[in-house]
Write a protein that holds these residues in place. Structure first.
Motif, short mmCIF file in Angstrom:
data_model
loop_
_atom_site.label_atom_id
_atom_site.label_comp_id
_atom_site.label_asym_id
_atom_site.label_seq_id
_atom_site.Cartn_x
_atom_site.Cartn_y
_atom_site.Cartn_z
N PRO A 1 0.80 -1.23 0.00
CA PRO A 1 0.00 0.00 0.00
C PRO A 1 0.83 1.28 0.00
O PRO A 1 0.32 2.34 -0.35
CB PRO A 1 -0.85 -0.11 1.27
N THR A 2 2.13 1.19 0.38
CA THR A 2 2.97 2.38 0.38
C THR A 2 3.68 2.58 -0.94
O THR A 2 4.19 3.67 -1.21
CB THR A 2 4.02 2.30 1.50
N GLY A 3 3.77 1.54 -1.77
CA GLY A 3 4.47 1.64 -3.05
C GLY A 3 5.97 1.68 -2.93
O GLY A 3 6.66 2.01 -3.91
N THR A 4 6.50 1.34 -1.76
CA THR A 4 7.95 1.45 -1.54
C THR A 4 8.64 0.10 -1.39
O THR A 4 9.87 0.05 -1.21
CB THR A 4 8.21 2.26 -0.25
N SER A 5 7.90 -0.98 -1.43
CA SER A 5 8.38 -2.35 -1.16
C SER A 5 8.54 -2.64 0.33
O SER A 5 9.01 -3.71 0.70
CB SER A 5 9.72 -2.64 -1.86
N SER A 6 8.11 -1.71 1.19
CA SER A 6 8.28 -1.93 2.63
C SER A 6 6.96 -2.07 3.37
O SER A 6 6.96 -2.30 4.58
CB SER A 6 9.08 -0.77 3.25
N GLY A 7 5.83 -1.90 2.69
CA GLY A 7 4.54 -1.93 3.36
C GLY A 7 3.87 -3.29 3.33
O GLY A 7 4.32 -4.21 2.65
N GLY A 8 2.78 -3.41 4.09
CA GLY A 8 2.06 -4.67 4.13
C GLY A 8 0.87 -4.59 5.05
O GLY A 8 0.49 -3.52 5.52
N PRO A 9 0.25 -5.73 5.37
CA PRO A 9 -0.96 -5.73 6.18
C PRO A 9 -0.72 -5.54 7.67
O PRO A 9 -1.65 -5.26 8.41
CB PRO A 9 -1.56 -7.11 5.91
N GLY A 10 0.54 -5.74 8.11
CA GLY A 10 0.86 -5.62 9.53
C GLY A 10 1.22 -6.94 10.17
O GLY A 10 1.84 -6.97 11.22
N TYR A 11 0.85 -8.05 9.55
CA TYR A 11 1.18 -9.37 10.09
C TYR A 11 2.03 -10.13 9.08
O TYR A 11 2.14 -9.74 7.92
CB TYR A 11 -0.10 -10.16 10.41
N ARG A 12 2.62 -11.24 9.51
CA ARG A 12 3.43 -12.11 8.65
C ARG A 12 2.88 -13.53 8.73
O ARG A 12 2.45 -13.97 9.80
CB ARG A 12 4.90 -12.11 9.10
N ILE A 13 2.90 -14.24 7.61
CA ILE A 13 2.46 -15.63 7.64
C ILE A 13 3.62 -16.54 7.29
O ILE A 13 4.61 -16.12 6.67
CB ILE A 13 1.27 -15.89 6.70
N ASN A 14 3.48 -17.79 7.67
CA ASN A 14 4.56 -18.77 7.50
C ASN A 14 4.71 -19.20 6.05
O ASN A 14 3.79 -19.11 5.24
CB ASN A 14 4.28 -20.00 8.37
N ASP A 15 5.92 -19.70 5.74
CA ASP A 15 6.22 -20.22 4.41
C ASP A 15 5.49 -21.54 4.17
O ASP A 15 5.16 -22.27 5.12
CB ASP A 15 7.72 -20.45 4.24
N GLU A 16 5.27 -21.84 2.90
CA GLU A 16 4.77 -23.15 2.47
C GLU A 16 5.63 -23.57 1.27
O GLU A 16 5.23 -23.39 0.12
CB GLU A 16 3.29 -23.09 2.09
#
Length: 831
Positions: A733-748
């Motif tokens: 959402p910031t357009g800078t490659s540093s933004g996100g939803p606020g949480y992280r999910i695990n790899d699959e």
């Protein structure tokens, strides 16, 4: 009574029953249809018991109010009733009978389509109601084809009963619970197998009633209270709780109780083949009050005519009912003629006493009460609450008080008899005048200038006036002040409406008010009061400010003052146009105090403050709540509470999920690997359906030096490196490659999912494991080296791959990044 005596008695009863059954077989079967003439007349008594005025919440429940100009049975419109809109549109079939019922609903207008007729009823959530409807089969010539007479009743889209009409009018009575605001009552025709519309001649329906009720005490109405250790069998009336049996001999004073095998007991109204059973209970009632008697009825034998049930209440016969092979709920409306009323269930003489009588269970009685909150008037349907505001400016003429219209709800009827409008604080006495326009309406209006009361009445001898008539007249209400020197300040005007046909409960609405500001200062603008607002997170707010200045030549300018946690620390704030329209889509929850400032050409100004309450953001509701929230305000909006597995699992990993990424340059369709990477697909789907991706751009679309099939860098003939597109990345959402939803999910990470071609969809992340969020990328070609970097692959492009080449090249690390190609939306399809 000893158990040995009961066993001997039962053996005698069985012998009597056997002998009676043998005699029954020798009778003429037609005898089973005979009734004594007096009883025939008594059966009609139930039809002649009308509901007390003001209690029925169904509009036009008797289907009597129809368009008299229609020359067929088929009506496109019947007051109060509707049919579902579709193709073909099925009309409403109203049959005219040559008896006191006059008009009834024939629930079969065509043999091609199953009829559905409904009405939305104003109910209160959690309140109990009785739904009652009279029904029977449609009489046809004996040589006519078979007739379907089965119909279903739905309440709030739930099936609450299935009934089949017989040759007698009967009443289905169902206890239902109200929902907030409106509840839909619907009748649906049930056709034959392979023929949904039946044969064009369905069940007849009449006298539809929904009434507010309170339950009465019927002792042992479910017949579960059994003497001693209980069980199926025969009980003497002196042993059995609450119920008595009429008769002089021992056999005729027995009550037979059946057990369905699950411990549920019911009354079998045929203890013996030699006696006519009658059981009774005395019930405390209020003389003149109305009650609904309800019970379940089924049959103990193969022939419904042999399972006839007759009912008496107090000094009146109230109905005859027939047990069927399946249990059905029936009922009847009765009126008490004393303070103690005897309820009697009786089997029929001569043909019913065959030892296999009607089975009765769940006897209930409900007292009918007046509809609460029946008459409600709303003087400003465009805002919350029932009150309104208005402005009167001296020397500008009379003021329209209800420019936003009027809404009147009348649950138990469609007509009104009068309306009363009163000024409660007239500072200028009889110089203050109220008026309405009744031209051409036939209504009568008068204004008492001494008391400040305007009366609008409907002459009943002219015609019936509907709620809509009164709404239209009240919408023309005006206020004028003709005093030589007008007194400024506020006036309070109250409005009530009345239905004098209501004889129980209140027949007049609670008063709604109009706050009228009387402006005599021609140098100061005036603003109409703005109601406080409550909106959901992400909901767009739009309010038009109404302001006036007594100087007709002066123009007004608008501005806002803001405070509150919903507008503090954010650039997303309400704005007001030059025409006075406030717009705002909140990007944070909380409250905002908005002060409107209106200034005229002379520099004089006025202010009006209102509050906006914004509900908390509810994540993962699938309602695209974030679509209207600016992208910057979406960054971190979910917080870190979903770290790990991400959103609650809402997808079905056994089904096929497809995402359509709609962009400015065309659609890109992606097959999602729900069965292989369910956490990732569930995260992507929930973010998409919340509208998180709507309006975001492909913030990173970059090139890298091409490599040949051996992995060597490629140069052109002049020795210059050859570049090709590498990946297209989005979801920040910031357009800078540093933004996100606020949480992280695990790899699959799955070893067989590889970057082996173009169109591979994967999560973008930091170099650390389990740091996936909302950012994703799509490859332009095989990038085998990424297989060693533990990216989670969760989809592949199936169409629109060429549109990737149309995306704007963009590196967010450039000093002035190029414009990003915007994602309009991401929609999810499930198969």
């Amino acid at each position: 009574m000893s158990r040995q005596f009961l066993r001997n008695l039962c053996r005698k009863i069985n012998k009597l029953r056997t002998g009676q059954m043998k005699r029954l077989r020798k009778r003429n079967p037609e005898r089973n249809l005979d009734f004594a003439p007096l009883e025939r007349r008594q059966l009609l008594a139930v039809i002649d018991v009308p509901l007390t005025a003001g209690t029925n919440m169904v509009v036009n429940g008797g289907f009597e109010d129809v368009d008299s100009t229609v020359t067929t049975n088929f009506y496109d419109e019947v007051r109060g009733w509707s049919t579902p809109r579709g193709i073909p549109v099925v009309p409403i079939n109203i049959l005219e009978l040559a008896n006191d019922r006059q008009h009834v609903l024939d629930l079969d207008s065509t043999p091609d389509v199953a009829d559905r007729v409904f009405q939305d009823i104003a109910t209160e959530e959690g309140e109990s109601y009785i739904l009652a409807v009279d029904f029977r089969e449609r009489p046809v010539d004996e040589n006519a084809a078979a007739v379907t007479n089965t119909f279903e009743i739905y309440w709030n889209e739930l099936l609450v009963g299935t009934y089949q009409g017989t040759e007698q009018w009967q009443t289905a009575t169902i206890v239902v619970e109200g929902t907030a605001d409106l509840t839909r009552l619907e009748f649906r025709e049930v056709g034959e197998s392979g023929n949904p519309g039946g044969d064009g001649r369905g069940a007849l329906i009449d006298n539809v009633r929904v009434v507010s009720v309170s339950e009465m005490a019927i002792a042992n109405g479910d017949f579960q209270t059994i003497p001693g250790d209980g069980g199926a069998g025969f009980y003497h009336t002196r042993e059995f709780t609450a119920w008595g049996a009429m008769g002089t001999d021992v056999i005729n004073r027995l009550i037979q109780i059946d057990d369905d095998g699950t411990g549920n007991y019911s009354l079998n109204l045929d203890t013996t083949a030699s006696q006519v059973d009658r059981i009774w209970q005395d019930i405390t009632t209020t003389s003149g009050a109305q009650y609904f008697l309800r019970f379940d009825l089924t049959s103990a034998g193969p022939n419904a005519d042999l399972n006839e049930l007759r009912i008496r209440f107090g000094n009146q016969w109230v109905g005859t009912f027939f047990g069927q092979s399946d249990t059905r709920s029936f009922g009847v409306l009765v009126e008490a003629d004393s303070d103690l009323s005897r309820l009697v269930f009786r089997e029929v003489d001569g043909v019913g006493n065959n030892g296999y009588g009607p089975i009765i269970d769940n006897v209930q009685m409900f007292q009918v009460s007046a509809v609460t909150g029946d008459l409600v008037i709303d003087l400003d349907p465009t805002s919350t609450g029932n009150d309104a505001t208005a402005l009167f400016v001296e020397n500008l003429g009379e003021a329209d008080l209800l420019s936003n219209g009027v809404s009147i709800s009348h649950a138990s009827g469609a007509g009104l008899t009068s309306a009363t409008v009163t000024i409660t604080n007239r500072a200028d006495g009889n110089n203050e005048i109220l008026a309405v326009d009744v031209t051409g309406s036939g209504m009568i209006t008068s204004f008492d200038d001494t008391a400040g009361v305007l009366t609008i009445s409907a002459p009943v001898d002219v015609r019936d006036f509907t709620v809509a008539d009164f709404e239209a007249i009240l919408a023309t209400l005006t206020y004028d002040n003709v005093a030589a020197q007008v007194t400024g300040g506020n006036r309070t005007i109250t409005v009530t409406v009345t239905d004098s046909s209501i004889t129980e409960g209140s027949n007049t609405s609670d008063p709604a008010t109009i706050d009228v500001e009387v402006d005599i200062d021609n140098n100061i603008p005036t603003i109409f009061q703005i109601q406080d607002q409550e909106i959901d997170f992400g909901e767009a707010l739009e309010i038009t400010v109404t302001a006036r200045d007594s100087d007709a030549g002066s123009s007004l300018t608008y501005s806002l003052k803001l405070s509150g946690d919903a507008v503090t620390g954010t650039d997303n704030v309400p704005v007001i146009s030059e025409d006075g329209v406030i717009t705002w889509t909140p990007s944070t929850s909380g409250e905002a105090d908005i002060t409107v400032v209106v200034t005229d050409d002379r520099g004089e100004s006025a202010e009006e403050t209102f509050k906006v309450s914004v509900a908390d953001f509810a994540p993962f509701q699938g309602n695209r709540a974030l679509t209207n929230v600016t992208p910057e305000d979406r960054d971190g909006i979910y917080g870190d509470s979903f770290n790990g597995d991400g959103p609650p699992m809402t997808i079905d990993s056994s089904r096929a999920y497809t995402a359509t990424i709609s962009t400015e340059v065309g659609d890109i369709v992606v097959n999602l690997f729900a069965d292989r990477t369910p956490l990732s697909v569930n995260n992507f789907v929930n973010l998409a359906e919340d509208g998180f991706y709507d309006g975001l751009g492909f913030h990173r679309v970059v090139e890298t030096q091409a490599r040949d099939e051996n992995g060597n860098l490629v140069f052109d003939g002049d020795g210059n490196p050859v570049f090709e597109r590498f990946v297209a990345q989005a979801g920040d959402p910031t357009g800078t490659s540093s933004g996100g939803p606020g949480y992280r999910i695990n790899d699959e990470i799955l070893s067989d999912l590889l970057f082996d071609g173009p169109g591979v969809l994967a999560w973008a992340k930091t170099s650390l494991p389990n740091t996936n969020g909302s950012q994703f990328f799509i490859t332009y070609d095989a990038t085998q080296f990424q297989n060693d970097e533990n990216f989670t692959i969760f989809g592949e492009v199936t169409s629109g791959l060429a549109n990737l080449d149309l995306l704007n090249l963009r590196d967010p690390n450039d000093a002035v990044p190029a414009s990003a190609t915007i994602i309009n939306s991401i929609t999810i399809d499930v198969v």
